[in-house]
Each structure stands twice: as structure tokens, then as C-alpha cells.
Design a protein around this motif. Structure first.
Motif, PDB file in Angstrom:
ATOM      1  N   ALA A   1      77.859  39.132  74.166  1.00  0.00           N
ATOM      2  CA  ALA A   1      78.233  40.231  75.156  1.00  0.00           C
ATOM      3  C   ALA A   1      76.996  41.204  74.821  1.00  0.00           C
ATOM      4  CB  ALA A   1      79.355  40.791  74.468  1.00  0.00           C
TER       5      ALA A   1
ATOM      6  N   ASN B   1      78.088  45.138  80.738  1.00  0.00           N
ATOM      7  CA  ASN B   1      78.907  43.930  80.846  1.00  0.00           C
ATOM      8  C   ASN B   1      79.772  44.069  82.051  1.00  0.00           C
ATOM      9  OD1 ASN B   1      80.335  45.844  79.647  1.00  0.00           O
ATOM     10  ND2 ASN B   1      81.351  44.216  78.045  1.00  0.00           N
TER      11      ASN B   1
ATOM     12  N   ALA C   1      92.104  46.648  71.958  1.00  0.00           N
ATOM     13  CA  ALA C   1      91.155  47.608  72.518  1.00  0.00           C
ATOM     14  C   ALA C   1      89.786  47.111  73.017  1.00  0.00           C
ATOM     15  CB  ALA C   1      91.087  48.657  71.420  1.00  0.00           C
TER      16      ALA C   1
ATOM     17  N   VAL D   1      87.202  36.074  74.596  1.00  0.00           N
ATOM     18  CA  VAL D   1      87.945  36.518  73.734  1.00  0.00           C
ATOM     19  C   VAL D   1      89.418  36.191  74.110  1.00  0.00           C
ATOM     20  CG1 VAL D   1      88.746  38.264  71.933  1.00  0.00           C
ATOM     21  CG2 VAL D   1      86.180  38.224  72.947  1.00  0.00           C
TER      22      VAL D   1
ATOM     23  N   GLY E   1      86.541  48.837  74.267  1.00  0.00           N
ATOM     24  CA  GLY E   1      85.753  50.195  74.709  1.00  0.00           C
ATOM     25  C   GLY E   1      84.999  50.274  75.867  1.00  0.00           C
TER      26      GLY E   1
ATOM     27  N   ALA F   1      77.592  44.560  75.722  1.00  0.00           N
ATOM     28  CA  ALA F   1      78.078  45.744  75.244  1.00  0.00           C
ATOM     29  C   ALA F   1      79.393  45.598  74.664  1.00  0.00           C
ATOM     30  CB  ALA F   1      78.456  46.781  76.510  1.00  0.00           C
ATOM     31  N   CYS F   2      79.742  46.493  73.514  1.00  0.00           N
ATOM     32  CA  CYS F   2      80.932  46.564  72.836  1.00  0.00           C
ATOM     33  C   CYS F   2      81.011  47.769  72.240  1.00  0.00           C
ATOM     34  CB  CYS F   2      81.011  45.462  71.897  1.00  0.00           C
ATOM     35  SG  CYS F   2      82.483  45.625  70.802  1.00  0.00           S
ATOM     36  N   GLY F   3      81.970  48.849  72.829  1.00  0.00           N
ATOM     37  CA  GLY F   3      82.061  50.322  72.646  1.00  0.00           C
ATOM     38  C   GLY F   3      82.765  50.240  71.176  1.00  0.00           C
ATOM     39  N   ASN F   4      83.721  49.473  71.150  1.00  0.00           N
ATOM     40  CA  ASN F   4      84.646  49.624  69.747  1.00  0.00           C
ATOM     41  C   ASN F   4      83.749  49.255  68.467  1.00  0.00           C
ATOM     42  OD1 ASN F   4      86.890  50.827  70.829  1.00  0.00           O
ATOM     43  ND2 ASN F   4      87.469  48.800  71.518  1.00  0.00           N
TER      44      ASN F   4
ATOM     45  N   ASN G   1      81.132  37.065  70.686  1.00  0.00           N
ATOM     46  CA  ASN G   1      82.456  37.082  71.208  1.00  0.00           C
ATOM     47  C   ASN G   1      82.877  36.097  70.273  1.00  0.00           C
ATOM     48  OD1 ASN G   1      82.691  39.077  73.224  1.00  0.00           O
ATOM     49  ND2 ASN G   1      81.702  37.618  74.847  1.00  0.00           N
TER      50      ASN G   1
END
Ligand SMILES: N[C@H](CCC[C@H](N)C(=O)O)C(=O)O
Length: 298
Positions: free
Chosen positions: A73, A163, A223, A218, A225, A75-78, A67
Motif C-alpha cells: 500500500a 492510495n 479504522a 484487507v 486513516g 499510504a496508511c494513516g493509522n 497489506n
């Protein structure tokens, strides 16, 4: 100065992502380097996705997600869509298996350029999210902001997509709420021992919702995700929508499908901006003019 690593500045629907190539080396990106890159307006990011050599057998790469504040983190979809686009451009492959702190996930790039990420199974148990105290039903937990008798936001649904996420349901336009004011309080509320990503969601049809997110570590993003996935599964399990929804975040629409096998599939775009190289120990970086002609990292 350490050995330079290549990176690509990308975005996933405006979620600002740095994809860093840390393959073939033993070091990791230092939190101080992340914080330095975040401070520079040209490299300001929401997440760094650091691609490392694989750890678990059967996976292609290990991805560490950092981050803006230097915290990790799960997970981070984007960001995963950006990773897929960069690797697909480099390798010509269209399917990958990754390991992250949230576990193993698969992703693919489609012929039209959109990318689907299997974000795994949502978890709803209070200890899994985690919450600091027991809630038997996490579709609606006791938590509110604003005056006690007229709360502005209250009774969020919570879930883990690897997360922690809290989703507040609202009746009015999501832009009419001061998320920048409530976000920091809710992110750090004692009910969330590992902090939380905090979203407000308005259901606009039985297959659509709009979403704004205050991200843990952040702040406001265009966005998120994993928040789109958390909102979609919570909308479905509270009877607000079906299991296939369009989630419109400030950066644009994401398609989320909560499949019958419990996996959540997120589909959306990724966009390449420029390439460079940086020192993972300090964050000192340079733009790479030659590489900027290509849509890869190196
Ligand atoms: N932007 C990311 C989520 C980052 C979540 C991170 N802020 C956390 O600490 O969990 C996404 O697209 O899923």
C-alpha cells in the motif's frame, strides 16, 4: 532461518498494525511471511509497517506498507501513527520525516499522546486515482451497485491519498449497508485498475461524518486513516462539510483538517499491545516477554 527482526503489535483505533524494525539490514519482509503472520490469530493484522533505513536525504526512515494479502500500500494513516508512537518511545523525539511509496510525509506526537500525520495533498484527477476511463468531475462518478433502477450505492466521490479511494454517500446509518457484500465487488471493479479502498459515509453535521471502509487487500477494518482523509476532502469539495471534520470510524473518532495549503492533517491515537520478533522470510515469530514491559519495539 533468516535473522530475526523485532516487531510491536499495535493498533490505530482498532486498525490492526504490526510495526516491524527492518533497520540496519538489506532484506525486505517477504509476502509469504506477511501472509503467515496474517493467518495467525495472535498476529493477524491489517497492515505491516516495516521501518527501513532512510533512502531519500532529509528523511529519517523509509516505511514499507504491506497489506494482509501481501500486496503493498502507498499510504496508511493509522499505521503511521503507530510508527510514530513506537519511534518516539525509542528515541525520545516527537517529530519525524518518513518516505513511503506515496512520497515524503511528516508526523509528530503531541504532549497529550495524540499523533498528527501530514498525509500530503489529495489528488482528484481520474488518471491520478487511477480510474480506467476519463471522468472530468471526480466528485461524482458513474458507478453503482444493486438494481439498475434502485441502486443501493451509487455515484461515489473518488480521490487519491497516495492510495485509491471511493466514497459512497449514504443517508441511512452506515451499519445498515452490507459493505462486506459490496466491498469485494467494488474493490475489484474494472473502473479501478489498481483496485480501490471502498467506504460508505454519512454526513451527520457540517463538521462530522461516520465512515465504514472495505480496504483494498484487507477487507473490513475498524479504522482506515487514509479513507477518513479521502472522505473528509470529498465531503468538503462537494459542499457537504467544512474543511475541519471529525470522522468517526468503527474504532472511534479521527480529526481531519484540510489546510489552506492543501495538506491533509490527520490526528488520532495509537496503542501498543505486545512485542516480539519474527523471521521476515517466513513469518515464524515469538513473543518477547522482556520487551513487552516496555512501550517500544526492542
Ligand atoms: N489502514 C490504512 C489504509 C490502508 C490502505 C490499503 N488497504 C491500500 O491498499 O491502499 C490507513 O489507515 O490509512
Amino acid at each position: 532461518m533468516g535473522e530475526q527482526a523485532a516487531f510491536a503489535r499495535m493498533n490505530g483505533l482498532g486498525n490492526e498494525i504490526i510495526v516491524a524494525d527492518m533497520r540496519g539490514r538489506g532484506d525486505r519482509i517477504a509476502p509469504a511471511a506477511a501472509i503467515a503472520l496474517a493467518r495467525d490469530p495472535a498476529t493477524k493484522f491489517d497492515q505491516i509497517m516495516a521501518i527501513h533505513d532512510p533512502k531519500a536525504s532529509g528523511t529519517d526512515y523509509y516505511v514499507e506498507i504491506i497489506n494482509r494479502d501481501g500486496s503493498l500500500a502507498q499510504a496508511c494513516g493509522n499505521g503511521m501513527r503507530c510508527v510514530v508512537q513506537a519511534l518516539a518511545a525509542e528515541t525520545g523525539r516527537d517529530r519525524f520525516t518518513f518516505e513511503t511509496l506515496a512520497g515524503i510525509l511528516t508526523a509528530e506526537e503531541h504532549a497529550d499522546g495524540l499523533i498528527s500525520v501530514d498525509m500530503g495533498k489529495p489528488r482528484f484527477g481520474w488518471q491520478e486515482i487511477p480510474l480506467a476511463e476519463e471522468f472530468a468531475d471526480t466528485r461524482r462518478i458513474e458507478l453503482q451497485v444493486g438494481p439498475i433502477d434502485a441502486p443501493v450505492l451509487h455515484s461515489p466521490s473518488v480521490a487519491s491519498m497516495g492510495n485509491p479511494h471511493a466514497i459512497f454517500w449514504v443517508d441511512r446509518d452506515v451499519w445498515s449497508y452490507e459493505l462486506e457484500k459490496f466491498g469485494p465487488l467494488l474493490e475489484n471493479h474494472p473502473i479501478f485498475p489498481e483496485r480501490a479502498n471502498v467506504s460508505i459515509a454519512q454526513v451527520t453535521a457540517d463538521n462530522a461524518l461516520t465512515l465504514r471502509t472495505w480496504e483494498r487487500g484487507v477487507g473490513l477494518t475498524r479504522a482506515c486513516g487514509s479513507a477518513a482523509c479521502a472522505a473528509a476532502v470529498n465531503a468538503a469539495r462537494t459542499g457537504r462539510t467544512g474543511r475541519n471534520v471529525t470522522v468517526t470510524v468503527p474504532g472511534g473518532p479521527l480529526q481531519i483538517e484540510w489546510r489552506g495549503d492543501d495538506h491533509v492533517i490527520m490526528t488520532g491515537p495509537a496503542e501498543w499491545e505486545f512485542a516480539g520478533s519474527f523471521d521476515p522470510a517466513t513469518g515464524t515469530w515469538t513473543r518477547d516477554a522482556a520487551a513487552s514491559l516496555e512501550r517500544g519495539m526492542a
